[in-house]
Design a protein around this motif. Structure first.
Motif, PDB file in Angstrom:
ATOM      1  N   GLY A   1      42.798 -20.199 -23.637  1.00 55.66           N
ATOM      2  CA  GLY A   1      43.165 -21.082 -24.734  1.00 55.66           C
ATOM      3  C   GLY A   1      44.459 -21.810 -24.501  1.00 55.66           C
ATOM      4  N   GLU A   2      44.984 -21.780 -23.297  1.00 61.02           N
ATOM      5  CA  GLU A   2      46.209 -22.488 -22.939  1.00 61.02           C
ATOM      6  C   GLU A   2      46.241 -22.669 -21.434  1.00 61.02           C
ATOM      7  OE1 GLU A   2      49.823 -20.104 -23.424  1.00 61.02           O
ATOM      8  OE2 GLU A   2      48.525 -18.420 -23.943  1.00 61.02           O
ATOM      9  N   PRO A   3      47.072 -23.583 -20.921  1.00 56.88           N
ATOM     10  CA  PRO A   3      47.112 -23.828 -19.470  1.00 56.88           C
ATOM     11  C   PRO A   3      47.533 -22.578 -18.691  1.00 56.88           C
ATOM     12  CG  PRO A   3      48.175 -25.616 -20.672  1.00 56.88           C
ATOM     13  CD  PRO A   3      47.918 -24.524 -21.669  1.00 56.88           C
ATOM     14  N   VAL A   4      46.973 -22.443 -17.500  1.00 56.00           N
ATOM     15  CA  VAL A   4      47.262 -21.306 -16.633  1.00 56.00           C
ATOM     16  C   VAL A   4      47.765 -21.835 -15.299  1.00 56.00           C
ATOM     17  CG1 VAL A   4      46.273 -19.315 -15.433  1.00 56.00           C
ATOM     18  CG2 VAL A   4      45.519 -19.872 -17.751  1.00 56.00           C
ATOM     19  N   ASP A   5      48.854 -21.249 -14.806  1.00 53.17           N
ATOM     20  CA  ASP A   5      49.466 -21.689 -13.550  1.00 53.17           C
ATOM     21  C   ASP A   5      48.737 -21.030 -12.378  1.00 53.17           C
ATOM     22  OD1 ASP A   5      51.039 -22.562 -11.520  1.00 53.17           O
ATOM     23  OD2 ASP A   5      52.934 -21.806 -12.310  1.00 53.17           O
ATOM     24  N   VAL A   6      47.615 -21.594 -11.988  1.00 58.60           N
ATOM     25  CA  VAL A   6      46.804 -21.018 -10.913  1.00 58.60           C
ATOM     26  C   VAL A   6      47.509 -21.074  -9.562  1.00 58.60           C
ATOM     27  CG1 VAL A   6      44.642 -21.279  -9.622  1.00 58.60           C
ATOM     28  CG2 VAL A   6      44.630 -21.370 -12.119  1.00 58.60           C
ATOM     29  N   PRO A   7      48.195 -22.157  -9.181  1.00 59.48           N
ATOM     30  CA  PRO A   7      48.892 -22.140  -7.881  1.00 59.48           C
ATOM     31  C   PRO A   7      49.881 -20.975  -7.750  1.00 59.48           C
ATOM     32  CG  PRO A   7      48.757 -24.378  -8.693  1.00 59.48           C
ATOM     33  CD  PRO A   7      48.262 -23.502  -9.803  1.00 59.48           C
ATOM     34  N   SER A   8      50.601 -20.656  -8.819  1.00 58.81           N
ATOM     35  CA  SER A   8      51.522 -19.518  -8.756  1.00 58.81           C
ATOM     36  C   SER A   8      50.759 -18.214  -8.577  1.00 58.81           C
ATOM     37  CB  SER A   8      52.375 -19.449 -10.027  1.00 58.81           C
ATOM     38  OG  SER A   8      53.259 -20.545 -10.101  1.00 58.81           O
ATOM     39  N   PHE A   9      49.626 -18.116  -9.250  1.00 61.25           N
ATOM     40  CA  PHE A   9      48.796 -16.920  -9.119  1.00 61.25           C
ATOM     41  C   PHE A   9      48.285 -16.775  -7.693  1.00 61.25           C
ATOM     42  CE2 PHE A   9      44.532 -14.851  -9.853  1.00 61.25           C
ATOM     43  CZ  PHE A   9      45.056 -13.587 -10.066  1.00 61.25           C
ATOM     44  N   VAL A  10      47.872 -17.878  -7.084  1.00 60.57           N
ATOM     45  CA  VAL A  10      47.405 -17.845  -5.695  1.00 60.57           C
ATOM     46  C   VAL A  10      48.538 -17.429  -4.766  1.00 60.57           C
ATOM     47  CG1 VAL A  10      46.511 -19.259  -3.801  1.00 60.57           C
ATOM     48  CG2 VAL A  10      45.558 -19.506  -6.101  1.00 60.57           C
ATOM     49  N   ASP A  11      49.751 -17.900  -5.050  1.00 60.42           N
ATOM     50  CA  ASP A  11      50.904 -17.493  -4.239  1.00 60.42           C
ATOM     51  C   ASP A  11      51.095 -15.980  -4.290  1.00 60.42           C
ATOM     52  OD1 ASP A  11      51.433 -20.085  -3.530  1.00 60.42           O
ATOM     53  OD2 ASP A  11      52.958 -20.416  -5.073  1.00 60.42           O
ATOM     54  N   THR A  12      50.949 -15.413  -5.486  1.00 56.37           N
ATOM     55  CA  THR A  12      51.106 -13.964  -5.623  1.00 56.37           C
ATOM     56  C   THR A  12      50.001 -13.229  -4.875  1.00 56.37           C
ATOM     57  OG1 THR A  12      52.190 -14.234  -7.760  1.00 56.37           O
ATOM     58  CG2 THR A  12      51.273 -12.066  -7.263  1.00 56.37           C
ATOM     59  N   LEU A  13      48.783 -13.733  -4.945  1.00 53.96           N
ATOM     60  CA  LEU A  13      47.688 -13.116  -4.193  1.00 53.96           C
ATOM     61  C   LEU A  13      47.983 -13.142  -2.692  1.00 53.96           C
ATOM     62  CD1 LEU A  13      44.515 -14.512  -6.032  1.00 53.96           C
ATOM     63  CD2 LEU A  13      45.599 -12.268  -6.285  1.00 53.96           C
ATOM     64  N   ARG A  14      48.592 -14.228  -2.234  1.00 58.41           N
ATOM     65  CA  ARG A  14      48.950 -14.321  -0.808  1.00 58.41           C
ATOM     66  C   ARG A  14      50.002 -13.265  -0.461  1.00 58.41           C
ATOM     67  NH1 ARG A  14      49.767 -19.274  -0.481  1.00 58.41           N
ATOM     68  NH2 ARG A  14      48.014 -19.898   0.858  1.00 58.41           N
ATOM     69  N   GLU A  15      51.012 -13.107  -1.324  1.00 58.15           N
ATOM     70  CA  GLU A  15      52.050 -12.104  -1.064  1.00 58.15           C
ATOM     71  C   GLU A  15      51.469 -10.700  -1.011  1.00 58.15           C
ATOM     72  OE1 GLU A  15      54.881 -12.634  -4.132  1.00 58.15           O
ATOM     73  OE2 GLU A  15      55.680 -14.522  -3.348  1.00 58.15           O
ATOM     74  N   LEU A  16      50.432 -10.454  -1.803  1.00 58.52           N
ATOM     75  CA  LEU A  16      49.798  -9.144  -1.820  1.00 58.52           C
ATOM     76  C   LEU A  16      48.830  -8.943  -0.658  1.00 58.52           C
ATOM     77  CD1 LEU A  16      49.045  -8.899  -5.637  1.00 58.52           C
ATOM     78  CD2 LEU A  16      50.781  -7.622  -4.381  1.00 58.52           C
ATOM     79  N   GLY A  17      48.583 -10.006   0.103  1.00 51.74           N
ATOM     80  CA  GLY A  17      47.649  -9.903   1.215  1.00 51.74           C
ATOM     81  C   GLY A  17      46.208 -10.026   0.791  1.00 51.74           C
TER      82      GLY A  17
END
Length: 455
Positions: free
Chosen positions: A115-131
């Motif tokens: 129901g509101e905008p989601v910062d997907v690029p930041s989420f993808v960055d975190t997924l990258r940091e987690l491997g």
């Protein structure tokens, strides 16, 4: 799951499961307080080429998603054993990316869900940091013990072991546990006496050495139970060794893979070691009961062997009930309460209780999962009480054996090096003490390394 411990030469304790109960495994979790930001603060690496304006797709590793209540999902990489909890909107993003959606398309689905905008690029960055992104990296399991297998073990096919962990089988395991408890209550003479039952033969030195293979067999069966129950769910596991309480050597089964299945299915692998222990306690106990009541006239050596096995098994099973030592039942409690990092959070709460919580620790505690905080309020005091209970356990099950062993060794060593009894006592004592000395030496070495690193 988790954990006392019998090492290869420690005949007294049973082996715990590795502690699979806290999925974060040293990684940072997403911030569940902000549904519009499923990954918390962005990482340093961009999700796509900043000069490319076209929508980007993201290749993920083979991740699993498991619902953890109304607001969270558990996401992880089974190959590495890394798992974290994230808000459900993060799961929506991952599902979209797994279907091949672009980041813009995933953001649109997430916005519709939240129901509101989601910062997907930041989420993808975190997924990258987690491997969690597929970038050609190796997928070796994360080491969780000093000595541990480097690969997940499968081997046994699921359909072959599933009957051993169905409803009928669990009813049998429960009946064995109830039977053993009833025998100890109604025939207290059959309860182990460590000063005598620990030794199969009259030669105390030889009896102490015989305990070693018995303890190894007991440990192997316990850990095998965890692994077989995991295979019944088509999950792999791996074995390792660690230490507890500075001087206790531990065999472990890494059951991290149970985080790939729903919560109710995790209990089987976590309790399977104790289930097999219950059978292997009830059977010899039934034999001793027949001997005690005069139904069976068994040889004295066989009766002594049954008594020793009961001593070994009961000692380990009672240890596994000590949730304050991260044993098998600790993992069960954590799973039942939905905790994420109960051991660490309770440690922080203990430090706060005595006024020794650092600012960094206070910040960690403020961000702790609510389930950990709720359980930590009482679990911290259980841990304190556990110190007394552990001493009582050791005083009853280990101290009498150690006293008999010490008296025997002192007599043999007192005869002097010119006698065979001296060298026999020295050999038996050295073998007996090795599993206690080795973990202590490892602890000292690690403590020295920490001091050196701080300097």
């Amino acid at each position: 799951m988790t954990e006392v411990t019998t090492g290869a030469a420690n005949p007294h304790e049973d082996t715990p499961a590795a502690d699979p109960a806290e999925p974060q495994a040293g990684t940072s979790t997403a911030d569940p307080a902000d549904p519009a930001d499923p990954a918390g603060p962005p990482g340093d690496t961009p999700a796509a080429d900043p000069h490319d304006d076209s929508p980007a797709t993201v290749r993920l590793r083979p991740l699993t998603l498991v619902d953890e209540g109304e607001d969270e999902v558990l996401v992880g990489d089974p190959a590495t054993g890394e798992f974290i909890t994230i808000p459900k909107v993060g799961g929506v993003v991952i599902e979209a990316l797994r279907r091949g959606a672009t980041t813009d398309e995933a953001a649109a689905e997430a916005e519709e869900f939240a129901g509101e905008p989601v910062d997907v690029p930041s989420f993808v960055d975190t997924l990258r940091e987690l491997g969690f992104l597929d970038e050609g990296q190796e997928s070796a399991p994360v080491r969780s013990a000093p000595v541990q297998g480097s690969r997940w073990l499968t081997g046994v096919r699921q359909e072959r072991v599933r009957p051993f962990f169905g409803r009928v089988a669990w009813s049998l395991y429960t009946a064995c546990a109830v039977f053993a408890l009833a025998v100890f209550v109604l025939w207290p003479a059959l309860f182990p006496d460590p000063a005598t039952d620990a030794f199969i033969v009259d030669d105390i030195g030889l009896g102490s050495l015989i305990l070693i293979p018995l303890a190894l067999v007991a440990a192997a069966i316990h850990e095998l139970g965890h692994w077989l129950a995991a295979r019944a769910l088509d999950l792999p596991a791996r074995f390792g060794m660690d230490r507890r309480m500075v001087f206790l050597l531990v065999f472990e089964t890494d059951l991290t893979q149970v985080w790939t299945v729903e919560r109710r299915k995790r209990y089987g692998p976590l309790l399977a070691g104790l289930a097999l222990d219950a059978v292997l306690l009830a059977v010899p106990l039934a034999g001793r009961l027949l001997i005690e009541t005069g139904v069976w006239s068994a040889p004295g050596l066989l009766d002594a062997a049954l008594a020793t096995w009961i001593y070994v098994k009961l000692t380990g099973m009672l240890w596994q009930c000590m949730i304050f030592l991260r044993t098998d039942l600790y993992a069960v409690v954590v799973n039942a309460l939905g905790c994420r990092n109960l051991w660490h959070v309770s440690s922080l709460m203990l430090r706060r209780s005595v006024g020794r919580l650092s600012p960094d620790g206070a910040a960690e505690l403020a961000d702790a999962h609510p389930a950990d905080v709720r359980a930590g309020r009482w679990f911290r005091w259980v841990r304190l009480l556990g110190a007394a209970l552990t001493l009582a356990w050791a005083g009853f099950f280990l101290a009498p054996f150690a006293w008999e062993m010490a008296r025997w060794a002192a007599d043999g060593l007192g005869d002097g090096p010119a006698t065979g009894s001296f060298w026999w006592a020295l050999l038996c004592t050295a073998v007996y003490l090795t599993p206690f000395v080795l973990p202590a030496a490892l602890s000292v070495r690690e403590h020295a390394r920490r001091i050196t690193a701080r300097a």
